[in-house]
Design a protein around this motif. Structure first.
Motif, mmCIF file in Angstrom:
data_model
loop_
_atom_site.group_PDB
_atom_site.id
_atom_site.type_symbol
_atom_site.label_atom_id
_atom_site.label_comp_id
_atom_site.label_asym_id
_atom_site.label_seq_id
_atom_site.Cartn_x
_atom_site.Cartn_y
_atom_site.Cartn_z
ATOM 1 N N PHE A 81 0.858 -1.193 0.000
ATOM 2 C CA PHE A 81 0.000 0.000 0.000
ATOM 3 C C PHE A 81 0.892 1.240 0.000
ATOM 4 C CE2 PHE A 81 -2.262 -3.465 2.009
ATOM 5 C CZ PHE A 81 -3.501 -3.423 1.379
ATOM 6 N N PHE A 82 0.612 2.155 -0.912
ATOM 7 C CA PHE A 82 1.516 3.294 -1.067
ATOM 8 C C PHE A 82 0.751 4.611 -1.176
ATOM 9 C CE2 PHE A 82 0.677 4.174 -5.529
ATOM 10 C CZ PHE A 82 0.188 2.969 -6.003
ATOM 11 N N GLY A 83 1.486 5.695 -0.911
ATOM 12 C CA GLY A 83 0.988 7.030 -1.167
ATOM 13 C C GLY A 83 1.773 7.613 -2.328
ATOM 14 N N ILE A 84 1.155 8.506 -3.077
ATOM 15 C CA ILE A 84 1.854 9.162 -4.187
ATOM 16 C C ILE A 84 2.457 10.453 -3.638
ATOM 17 C CG2 ILE A 84 1.565 10.260 -6.452
ATOM 18 C CD1 ILE A 84 -0.818 8.254 -6.866
ATOM 19 N N ALA A 85 3.788 10.545 -3.706
ATOM 20 C CA ALA A 85 4.464 11.705 -3.113
ATOM 21 C C ALA A 85 4.705 12.793 -4.145
ATOM 22 C CB ALA A 85 5.795 11.273 -2.494
ATOM 23 N N ASN A 86 4.965 12.380 -5.369
ATOM 24 C CA ASN A 86 5.216 13.333 -6.451
ATOM 25 C C ASN A 86 4.478 12.823 -7.684
ATOM 26 O OD1 ASN A 86 6.286 14.597 -8.743
ATOM 27 N ND2 ASN A 86 8.237 15.018 -7.710
ATOM 28 N N ALA A 87 3.337 13.435 -7.963
ATOM 29 C CA ALA A 87 2.437 12.888 -8.988
ATOM 30 C C ALA A 87 3.064 12.930 -10.376
ATOM 31 C CB ALA A 87 1.108 13.635 -8.970
ATOM 32 N N LYS A 191 10.777 -0.745 -5.964
ATOM 33 C CA LYS A 191 11.034 0.382 -5.052
ATOM 34 C C LYS A 191 12.169 1.241 -5.577
ATOM 35 C CE LYS A 191 9.710 -1.299 -0.439
ATOM 36 N NZ LYS A 191 10.311 -1.869 0.788
ATOM 37 N N SER A 192 13.190 0.599 -6.121
ATOM 38 C CA SER A 192 14.304 1.405 -6.592
ATOM 39 C C SER A 192 13.885 2.202 -7.824
ATOM 40 C CB SER A 192 15.556 0.536 -6.766
ATOM 41 O OG SER A 192 15.868 0.351 -8.106
ATOM 42 N N ALA A 193 13.027 1.613 -8.662
ATOM 43 C CA ALA A 193 12.551 2.360 -9.837
ATOM 44 C C ALA A 193 11.644 3.521 -9.423
ATOM 45 C CB ALA A 193 11.802 1.420 -10.784
ATOM 46 N N LEU A 194 10.794 3.300 -8.434
ATOM 47 C CA LEU A 194 9.824 4.345 -8.061
ATOM 48 C C LEU A 194 10.461 5.444 -7.213
ATOM 49 C CD1 LEU A 194 6.687 2.139 -7.288
ATOM 50 C CD2 LEU A 194 7.091 3.565 -9.298
ATOM 51 N N GLY A 195 11.530 5.107 -6.515
ATOM 52 C CA GLY A 195 12.269 6.112 -5.752
ATOM 53 C C GLY A 195 11.368 6.913 -4.836
ATOM 54 N N ASP A 196 11.532 8.226 -4.868
ATOM 55 C CA ASP A 196 10.775 9.108 -3.978
ATOM 56 C C ASP A 196 9.397 9.479 -4.529
ATOM 57 O OD1 ASP A 196 12.855 9.140 -2.233
ATOM 58 O OD2 ASP A 196 13.743 10.993 -3.022
ATOM 59 N N SER A 197 9.007 8.891 -5.660
ATOM 60 C CA SER A 197 7.694 9.256 -6.204
ATOM 61 C C SER A 197 6.562 8.676 -5.345
ATOM 62 C CB SER A 197 7.552 8.791 -7.656
ATOM 63 O OG SER A 197 7.475 7.387 -7.729
ATOM 64 N N VAL A 198 6.865 7.632 -4.572
ATOM 65 C CA VAL A 198 5.852 7.058 -3.681
ATOM 66 C C VAL A 198 6.404 6.943 -2.266
ATOM 67 C CG1 VAL A 198 4.784 5.668 -5.518
ATOM 68 C CG2 VAL A 198 6.535 4.639 -4.068
ATOM 69 N N THR A 199 5.486 6.845 -1.314
ATOM 70 C CA THR A 199 5.888 6.488 0.043
ATOM 71 C C THR A 199 5.222 5.159 0.375
ATOM 72 O OG1 THR A 199 4.007 7.739 0.891
ATOM 73 C CG2 THR A 199 6.139 8.849 0.891
ATOM 74 N N GLU A 200 5.963 4.308 1.057
ATOM 75 C CA GLU A 200 5.419 3.027 1.473
ATOM 76 C C GLU A 200 4.614 3.244 2.751
ATOM 77 O OE1 GLU A 200 8.363 0.007 2.053
ATOM 78 O OE2 GLU A 200 6.903 -1.400 2.877
ATOM 79 N N ILE A 201 3.358 2.818 2.751
ATOM 80 C CA ILE A 201 2.517 3.046 3.926
ATOM 81 C C ILE A 201 2.331 1.770 4.738
ATOM 82 C CG2 ILE A 201 0.203 3.721 4.687
ATOM 83 C CD1 ILE A 201 0.166 5.749 2.433
ATOM 84 N N TYR A 202 2.094 0.652 4.063
ATOM 85 C CA TYR A 202 1.808 -0.588 4.783
ATOM 86 C C TYR A 202 1.941 -1.740 3.796
ATOM 87 C CZ TYR A 202 -0.931 -4.006 7.491
ATOM 88 O OH TYR A 202 -1.353 -5.118 8.181
ATOM 89 N N SER A 203 2.334 -2.906 4.300
ATOM 90 C CA SER A 203 2.397 -4.105 3.453
ATOM 91 C C SER A 203 1.797 -5.282 4.204
ATOM 92 C CB SER A 203 3.843 -4.485 3.126
ATOM 93 O OG SER A 203 4.436 -3.526 2.329
#
Ligand SMILES: *[C@@H]1O[C@H](CO)[C@@H](O)[C@H](O)[C@H]1NC(C)=O
Ligand SMILES: *[C@@H]1O[C@H](CO)[C@@H](O)[C@H](O)[C@H]1NC(C)=O
Ligand SMILES: *[C@@H]1O[C@H](CO)[C@@H](O)[C@H](O)[C@H]1NC(C)=O
Ligand SMILES: *[C@@H]1O[C@H](CO)[C@@H](O)[C@H](O)[C@H]1NC(C)=O
Ligand SMILES: *[C@@H]1O[C@H](CO)[C@@H](O)[C@H](O)[C@H]1NC(C)=O
Ligand SMILES: *[C@@H]1O[C@H](CO)[C@@H](O)[C@H](O)[C@H]1NC(C)=O
Ligand SMILES: *[C@@H]1O[C@H](CO)[C@@H](O)[C@H](O)[C@H]1NC(C)=O
Length: 500
Positions: A81-87, A191-203
């Motif tokens: 589950f993720f949040g979008i940090a930089n759309a 995760k390495s591809a998405l970098g700072d564009s998302v934040t990890e919220i829960y798994s």
């Protein structure tokens, strides 16, 4: 590690028109299926059979995410589950890094085209807004989010995983494979591809149970037998409900909701719920309350009570066809284990006072009443979902079993797909499972998933020797830990709408 894939330079089975993959995953080919095939659950159609059905119904299985129609057949599955940090950044990566990995139905059906790790993605309402997609999805529960849905019988969000409370979960990525190593390496590269564009919220990591329990949920019951046959995907087994394509896929024949944006076609609403199961506590309840009937040992009586609460024995055999004792051969036989409708086969009528063969409140009867409603299964007053969840958490330890107390959380990562949450999951939970007055009168709660905001639940009809006896369940053996409502878009919607 067992070598379960081979390198191939042959066609990468990238969907025509999509950007070609940069990840190494698509270049690896499987030798064994990443799906499970337990005896008793409907086997999947071959890719050719599914293509023929899809062509007749004019649907494109290459454009539909693989998890939607497949059901509960995953070996291992991670929910990220993720949040979008930089759309802006996320949209670019959605197109370049995620889309090429999104596994379609066609791809998932055939192990020669399955990736090492299958990937699906879905967005919450706040996620769509974060992507500047402001179209109304014409789905009230989706628009509000699950944490404010008052219809589910949860006692507020006190038992919820804190990360599900609030509105910051924008999406969920589903990763499925046959080993944890495969999932973890796919997650690391993602995760390495998405970098700072998302934040990890829960798994949450799910896994099929081991050995003979594969395909069974943690209470021990074979799970997923009653999933419907969707027109355009498969031909039905005896007794399997046939549902119009649009009951599950937005914009297809039988979808009753209007006003959706055109890009939503061939997507489906994904309901996620983390359902904790108190297995030692459930077992103690059965031990303490055996059905007492001549010829039954106390253990037989406890097994019978559990089977009547579920409506099936642990093997999957329906109590309506096997009212006194489990019949494992019946449970394994997909031509018979779903072939009943609660009516007398000779008269075609349901006896509205007779619960000796199956309680009116049994879980599988409340959530799929079959002939009880006096309607064809494909009628709009029937409510069908595709269930695609997976167990999570460890097996019960000897210490937990002997202390009658759960020490480590386990349960079901519940996933349901439907074209309308209000007609699908929400309806089934609120108006059937949680409603005591149901079809044949005051039958009480669904003893498995029925919820009364944490208060005790009265269930009627469980004792075949005394249909007037009420049993009060003071413990919820299934406890909602919350979840979220998502939309699982078509591959073309990701390409043409969500990533631009
Ligand atoms: C697919 O998987 C099944 C079971 O794992 C196996 O029997 C079959 O040979 C596989 N087919 C291909 C084409 O790899
Ligand atoms: C969203 O829309 C706003 C207003 O039109 C714009 O300023 C912003 O750049 C857009 N963001 C993305 C990620 O497209
Ligand atoms: C978002 O990502 C874009 C593209 O990588 C970058 O140019 C921009 O500076 C980022 N915005 C913020 C607020 O970090
Ligand atoms: C009772 O339990 C025994 C031992 O598990 C089993 O062999 C027998 O078939 C059961 N009988 C009934 C009627 O359930
Ligand atoms: C319905 O079941 C009850 C209880 O088993 C029985 O007494 C009654 O005769 C049945 N009614 C019909 C119409 O079969
Ligand atoms: C329901 O099934 C019947 C019988 O197969 C068929 O005639 C009817 O068109 C179906 N209705 C829907 C809404 O699919
Ligand atoms: C667990 O429950 C069983 C059945 O009620 C009971 O016999 C046993 O004493 C209980 N064990 C503990 C440690 O309470």
């Amino acid at each position: 590690m067992k070598l379960n894939f081979i390198l191939t330079l042959a066609s990468l089975s990238v969907i025509t028109g999509l950007v070609s993959a940069t990840s190494v995953d698509l270049k690896l080919k499987r030798e064994t299926s990443l799906l499970i095939d337990p005896a008793g659950l409907p086997t999947l159609p071959t890719v050719n059979a599914a293509k023929a059905a899809a062509s007749a119904a004019n649907i494109n299985l290459d454009d539909i995410q693989g998890d939607i129609l497949i059901g509960m057949l995953k070996n291992m599955e991670l929910f990220f589950f993720f949040g979008i940090a930089n759309a802006t950044d996320f949209k670019a990566k959605l197109k370049s890094d995620i889309l090429p990995l999104v596994t379609s139905t066609t791809q998932l059906l055939d192990n020669s085209t399955q990736p090492i790790t299958a990937l699906n993605i879905a967005f919450s309402q706040t996620g769509l807004l974060a992507l500047n997609v402001t179209d109304s999805m014409s789905d009230v529960p989706f628009a509000g989010g699950q944490a404010v849905d008052p219809n589910l019988g949860d006692p507020g969000t006190t038992n919820w995983v804190p990360e599900f409370v609030g509105t910051n979960i924008h999406g969920v990525i589903l990763l499925a494979s046959d080993t944890l190593d495969n999932i973890n390496s796919q997650l690391a590269s993602l995760k390495s591809a998405l970098g700072d564009s998302v934040t990890e919220i829960y798994s949450l990591q799910g896994a099929a149970r081991p050995d003979n329990e594969k395909g069974h949920e943690h209470f021990g019951f074979l799970d997923g037998i009653s999933n419907p046959a969707v027109v355009g995907f498969r031909t039905p087994l005896p007794g399997q409900a046939v549902v119009p394509t649009g009951e599950i896929l937005v914009g297809e024949t039988g979808d009753r909701i209007t006003g959706r944006p055109s890009w939503a076609k061939d997507g489906s609403f994904l309901v996620f719920r983390q359902l904790k199961q108190l297995v030692p506590e459930f077992n103690k309840f059965l031990t303490d309350n055996p059905i007492q009937q001549p010829g039954l040992t106390p253990q037989n009586g406890s097994d019978l009570l559990g089977a009547r609460m579920m409506g099936r024995w642990k093997s999957g055999a329906p109590v309506f066809l096997a009212p006194l004792a489990d019949e494992p051969e019946l449970g394994r036989d997909t031509s018979r284990n779903n072939d009943f409708n609660y009516a007398d086969p000779t008269t075609g009528l349901v006896n509205t006072t007779d619960q000796t063969k199956c309680p009116f409140s049994a879980h599988i009867r409340k959530t799929r009443p079959r002939a009880d409603l006096g309607l064809p299964e494909n009628s709009t007053s029937n409510h069908h979902i595709i269930r695609a969840g997976i167990p999570y958490g460890p097996e019960v330890s000897t210490e937990e079993a002997s202390s009658n107390t759960t020490a480590t959380e386990r349960g079901l990562a519940f996933v349901a797909y439907q074209s309308s949450i209000g007609n699908g999951f929400q309806f089934l939970q609120k108006l059937w499972a949680d409603k005591t007055n149901f079809v044949h009168g005051n039958v009480g709660f669904d003893p498995i998933i029925g919820a009364n905001k944490g208060a005790s639940r009265v269930v009627n009809g469980l004792d075949p020797t005394d249909p007037t006896r009420s049993i009060t369940l003071v413990t919820d053996f299934v406890v909602s830990r919350g979840g979220e409502y998502f939309f699982s878009p078509s591959l073309s919607a990701i390409a043409n709408t969500l990533s631009v």
